[in-house]
Design a protein around this motif. Structure first.
Motif, PDB file in Angstrom:
ATOM      1  N   SER A 154       5.382  20.978 -29.568  1.00  0.00           N
ATOM      2  CA  SER A 154       4.754  20.236 -30.752  1.00  0.00           C
ATOM      3  C   SER A 154       5.997  20.293 -31.567  1.00  0.00           C
ATOM      4  N   ARG A 155       7.161  20.806 -31.289  1.00  0.00           N
ATOM      5  CA  ARG A 155       8.534  20.440 -31.960  1.00  0.00           C
ATOM      6  C   ARG A 155       9.489  19.927 -30.891  1.00  0.00           C
ATOM      7  N   ALA A 156      10.286  18.949 -31.049  1.00  0.00           N
ATOM      8  CA  ALA A 156      11.378  18.597 -30.499  1.00  0.00           C
ATOM      9  C   ALA A 156      12.570  18.641 -31.289  1.00  0.00           C
ATOM     10  N   ILE A 157      13.597  19.388 -31.019  1.00  0.00           N
ATOM     11  CA  ILE A 157      14.798  19.554 -31.701  1.00  0.00           C
ATOM     12  C   ILE A 157      16.098  19.060 -30.949  1.00  0.00           C
ATOM     13  N   ILE A 158      16.623  18.068 -31.509  1.00  0.00           N
ATOM     14  CA  ILE A 158      17.527  16.994 -30.706  1.00  0.00           C
ATOM     15  C   ILE A 158      18.837  17.326 -31.350  1.00  0.00           C
ATOM     16  N   HIS A 159      19.923  17.091 -30.540  1.00  0.00           N
ATOM     17  CA  HIS A 159      21.420  17.209 -31.201  1.00  0.00           C
ATOM     18  C   HIS A 159      21.281  15.824 -31.775  1.00  0.00           C
ATOM     19  N   GLN A 160      22.037  15.934 -33.154  1.00  0.00           N
ATOM     20  CA  GLN A 160      22.124  14.444 -33.614  1.00  0.00           C
ATOM     21  C   GLN A 160      22.850  13.197 -33.083  1.00  0.00           C
ATOM     22  N   ASP A 161      23.801  13.620 -32.261  1.00  0.00           N
ATOM     23  CA  ASP A 161      24.553  12.570 -31.339  1.00  0.00           C
ATOM     24  C   ASP A 161      23.638  11.809 -30.595  1.00  0.00           C
ATOM     25  N   VAL A 162      22.409  12.545 -30.066  1.00  0.00           N
ATOM     26  CA  VAL A 162      21.751  11.933 -29.063  1.00  0.00           C
ATOM     27  C   VAL A 162      20.301  11.699 -29.595  1.00  0.00           C
ATOM     28  N   TYR A 163      20.044  12.083 -31.040  1.00  0.00           N
ATOM     29  CA  TYR A 163      18.760  12.022 -31.436  1.00  0.00           C
ATOM     30  C   TYR A 163      17.979  10.749 -31.235  1.00  0.00           C
ATOM     31  N   ASP A 164      18.735   9.571 -31.584  1.00  0.00           N
ATOM     32  CA  ASP A 164      18.066   8.459 -31.723  1.00  0.00           C
ATOM     33  C   ASP A 164      17.840   7.902 -30.314  1.00  0.00           C
ATOM     34  N   GLN A 165      18.404   8.410 -29.267  1.00  0.00           N
ATOM     35  CA  GLN A 165      18.327   7.899 -27.831  1.00  0.00           C
ATOM     36  C   GLN A 165      17.295   8.516 -27.352  1.00  0.00           C
ATOM     37  N   VAL A 166      17.264   9.889 -27.414  1.00  0.00           N
ATOM     38  CA  VAL A 166      16.117  10.632 -26.991  1.00  0.00           C
ATOM     39  C   VAL A 166      14.734  10.144 -27.580  1.00  0.00           C
ATOM     40  N   LEU A 167      14.939   9.985 -28.996  1.00  0.00           N
ATOM     41  CA  LEU A 167      13.604   9.794 -29.721  1.00  0.00           C
ATOM     42  C   LEU A 167      12.946   8.107 -29.234  1.00  0.00           C
ATOM     43  N   SER A 168      13.886   7.277 -29.067  1.00  0.00           N
ATOM     44  CA  SER A 168      13.519   5.992 -28.549  1.00  0.00           C
ATOM     45  C   SER A 168      12.986   6.001 -27.185  1.00  0.00           C
ATOM     46  N   ARG A 169      13.372   6.750 -26.135  1.00  0.00           N
ATOM     47  CA  ARG A 169      12.859   7.034 -25.097  1.00  0.00           C
ATOM     48  C   ARG A 169      11.634   7.640 -24.979  1.00  0.00           C
ATOM     49  N   CYS A 170      11.295   8.554 -25.772  1.00  0.00           N
ATOM     50  CA  CYS A 170       9.901   9.180 -25.941  1.00  0.00           C
ATOM     51  C   CYS A 170       9.194   8.414 -26.362  1.00  0.00           C
ATOM     52  N   VAL A 171       9.492   7.590 -27.133  1.00  0.00           N
ATOM     53  CA  VAL A 171       8.357   6.678 -27.946  1.00  0.00           C
ATOM     54  C   VAL A 171       8.163   5.431 -26.700  1.00  0.00           C
ATOM     55  N   GLU A 172       8.932   4.888 -25.864  1.00  0.00           N
ATOM     56  CA  GLU A 172       8.753   4.135 -24.641  1.00  0.00           C
ATOM     57  C   GLU A 172       7.740   4.889 -23.794  1.00  0.00           C
ATOM     58  N   LEU A 173       7.995   6.107 -23.383  1.00  0.00           N
ATOM     59  CA  LEU A 173       7.227   6.592 -22.553  1.00  0.00           C
ATOM     60  C   LEU A 173       5.968   6.919 -23.091  1.00  0.00           C
ATOM     61  N   THR A 174       5.708   7.221 -24.419  1.00  0.00           N
ATOM     62  CA  THR A 174       4.369   7.619 -24.822  1.00  0.00           C
ATOM     63  C   THR A 174       3.524   6.293 -24.874  1.00  0.00           C
ATOM     64  N   ASN A 175       4.279   5.367 -25.492  1.00  0.00           N
ATOM     65  CA  ASN A 175       3.397   4.007 -25.503  1.00  0.00           C
ATOM     66  C   ASN A 175       2.657   3.572 -24.003  1.00  0.00           C
ATOM     67  N   GLU A 176       3.488   4.060 -23.028  1.00  0.00           N
ATOM     68  CA  GLU A 176       2.917   3.582 -21.779  1.00  0.00           C
ATOM     69  C   GLU A 176       1.713   4.552 -21.223  1.00  0.00           C
ATOM     70  N   LEU A 177       1.516   5.746 -22.148  1.00  0.00           N
ATOM     71  CA  LEU A 177       0.430   6.473 -21.613  1.00  0.00           C
ATOM     72  C   LEU A 177      -0.899   5.804 -21.976  1.00  0.00           C
TER      73      LEU A 177
END
Length: 516
Positions: free
Chosen positions: A325-348
């Motif tokens: 329920s918490r995702a803690i992402i290094h700031q250098d890759v935050y946007d990239q990981v968040l964007s990919r998670c959104v893509e994967l979530t929208n496919e569900l």
């Protein structure tokens, strides 16, 4: 006895297995609405007072009605268990284990039938239901073997001295009260119950009011496997009417609980009090939830990390104490990981779990639905909703998998257990800050760290305060015997279900020393 190995999961891409499940669903649907009795000793009791179980995918569909116990019947169940204990506690460990192995074999034969019940009563997808049933089989198989090993330890663990023969025996405690959760209504319920039973105890099982039919079906299976009357006494009922009474009873020797923090604390407090006529200190075994996180380093495999976050957050609609329920992402890759998670979530796809194309189904009931939607509204104020955030207009309790970005580490959405399909994202500047955020919670159940940096991995292994820590894999999906499960702090007593130490919790060591 063959060595233990985990039960394989069903491959539903196989048309034969898919057809078998569909057949089981039709068979179970034909049984909906039936009345299930209490089981106290050898008595099978039908009562007019019932708990009605509904299908969370279709809240108008009745799964079944289960007879509801009152205090007099709860007292009768405790006394029945106490009477059965006198003989059951003297049954050899090998023989007690055989009952578990028989039940495991029966459950294995009826796997799709129980999968179907889990889909309809608990709202699990076929994949999640199959994992639940497999885990129940694993608990039975594993604890049977663990009991045989435990029974033999007295002959090989003690230091020898001249002219004495010394043995340490692990004897059962007595009558236990088992209070399992609704989210793993077969696996955790069976594991909690049968661990206590195989150790030589007798129990009163008060199943969750959301999933009592599955408990009734399992207790029936255990009885059909030859388990003597009174070893398991089934008494569905409300916590306010019989829960406190069972915990407080002077003949209750231990309480095994899995559920919410609030209820667990209440039971822990009550079990610590000595009732008139009670001659022991009750033992409390508790698992009380989590606020689990996945921490992602800047040099991690970002695709694997994103997939791990989505699977951990939204499997079974996030209704797991191990869920991310918490995702803690290094700031250098935050946007990239968040964007990919959104893509994967929208496919569900979310919907009735009888539809094989649905990744996940409903939340369990109206109270959970309302609570989760309230937290989503809090998330709108504390962060930015980038996926989901809405209820679905379907006949059940359906909520879109929801991602909340840019949440502050100390926000409510990052600190309070939601128990639904909601994950909050926050960025960290480096590993030190990431670990500080990961440990900034009252809980300590599961966590994951994705990284290819061995120095960072070594530090995380030492400093990430969680009972189950996973490296470069998701934070859900513990396997019996492989990943003993339990957590720190407000996550409970770190009882490590499915581990080599678990049965000790239901025994007490007795030394016997004989002068030769």
């Amino acid at each position: 006895m063959k060595p233990y190995s985990p039960e394989p999961l069903t491959d539903f891409s196989n048309p034969v297995e898919a057809a078998r499940l569909d057949e089981a669903l039709r068979s179970v649907e034909a049984q909906l609405g039936r009345h299930y009795p209490l089981r106290i000793g050898s008595a099978i009791l039908h009562r007019e007072a019932t708990i009605t179980s509904y299908n969370p995918s279709n809240k108008e569909e009745i799964i079944g009605k289960v007879s509801k116990a009152d205090r007099s019947l709860a007292d009768k169940a405790i006394r029945s268990a106490a009477g059965a204990y006198k003989t059951w506690s003297r049954v050899p460990a090998e023989q007690r284990s055989e009952y578990l192995l028989k039940a495991a074999a029966s459950l294995r034969k009826r796997k799709h039938e129980f999968n179907a019940w889990l889909m309809l009563e608990a709202g699990k997808s076929r994949v999640e239901a199959d994992a639940d049933t497999a885990e129940a089989i694993d608990f039975l198989e594993y604890y049977a073997r663990q009991m045989i090993e435990l029974a033999g330890r007295g002959r090989k663990e003690l230091v020898s001295i001249p002219q004495e023969h010394n043995e340490l025996h692990y004897i059962p405690l007595g009558v236990g009260v088992i209070i399992p959760p609704w989210n793993f209504p077969l696996a955790i319920m069976a594991g909690m119950t049968m661990a206590a039973v195989v150790a030589g105890n007798t129990v009163v099982l008060k199943p969750s009011s959301q999933t009592p039919v599955i408990a009734a079906k399992f207790v029936e299976l255990a009885a059909d496997s030859g388990l003597p009357p009174g070893v398991i006494n089934l008494v569905p009922g409300s916590g306010s009417e019989i829960g406190d009474y069972l915990v407080d009873h002077p003949q209750t020797r231990f309480v095994s609980f899995t559920g919410s923090r609030e209820v667990g604390i209440r039971i822990y407090e009550r079990s610590a009090k000595v009732a008139p006529g009670q001659i022991w200190l009750k033992r409390f075994v508790g698992e009380m939830g989590g606020k689990d996180c996945i921490l992602v380093d800047q040099d991690a495999d970002l695709e694997e990390a994103a997939r791990g976050i989505v699977a951990s957050a939204f499997g079974y609609s996030g209704q797991k104490c191990s869920a991310c329920s918490r995702a803690i992402i290094h700031q250098d890759v935050y946007d990239q990981v968040l964007s990919r998670c959104v893509e994967l979530t929208n496919e569900l796809k979310v919907g009735d779990v009888r539809d094989a194309s649905c990744y996940t189904g409903p939340v369990i009931d109206q109270a959970s639905f309302d609570k989760i939607m309230e937290y989503i509204e809090i998330g709108r104020q504390e962060g930015r909703i980038v996926a989901g955030g809405r209820a679905l207009t379907l006949p059940g309790y359906f909520i879109e998998p929801t991602i909340i970005a840019d949440a502050a580490p100390d926000s409510r959405i990052m600190q309070e257990e939601i128990f639904g399909p909601v994950v909050a994202f926050t960025a960290c500047s480096d590993l030190e800050q990431g670990l500080a955020i990961a440990n900034m919670t009252d809980y300590g159940l599961t966590g994951s760290f994705y990284s290819n940096n061995r120095e960072h991995i070594a530090r995380v292994k030492s400093e990430f305060h969680a009972g189950n820590l996973y490296i470069n894999r998701k934070c859900t999906g513990a396997i019996v015997g492989v990943h003993p499960f339990g957590g720190f702090n407000m996550s409970g007593t770190d009882s490590k279900a499915g581990g080599p130490d678990y049965l000790f919790l239901f025994t007490q060591p007795k030394l016997i020393s004989e002068l030769l």
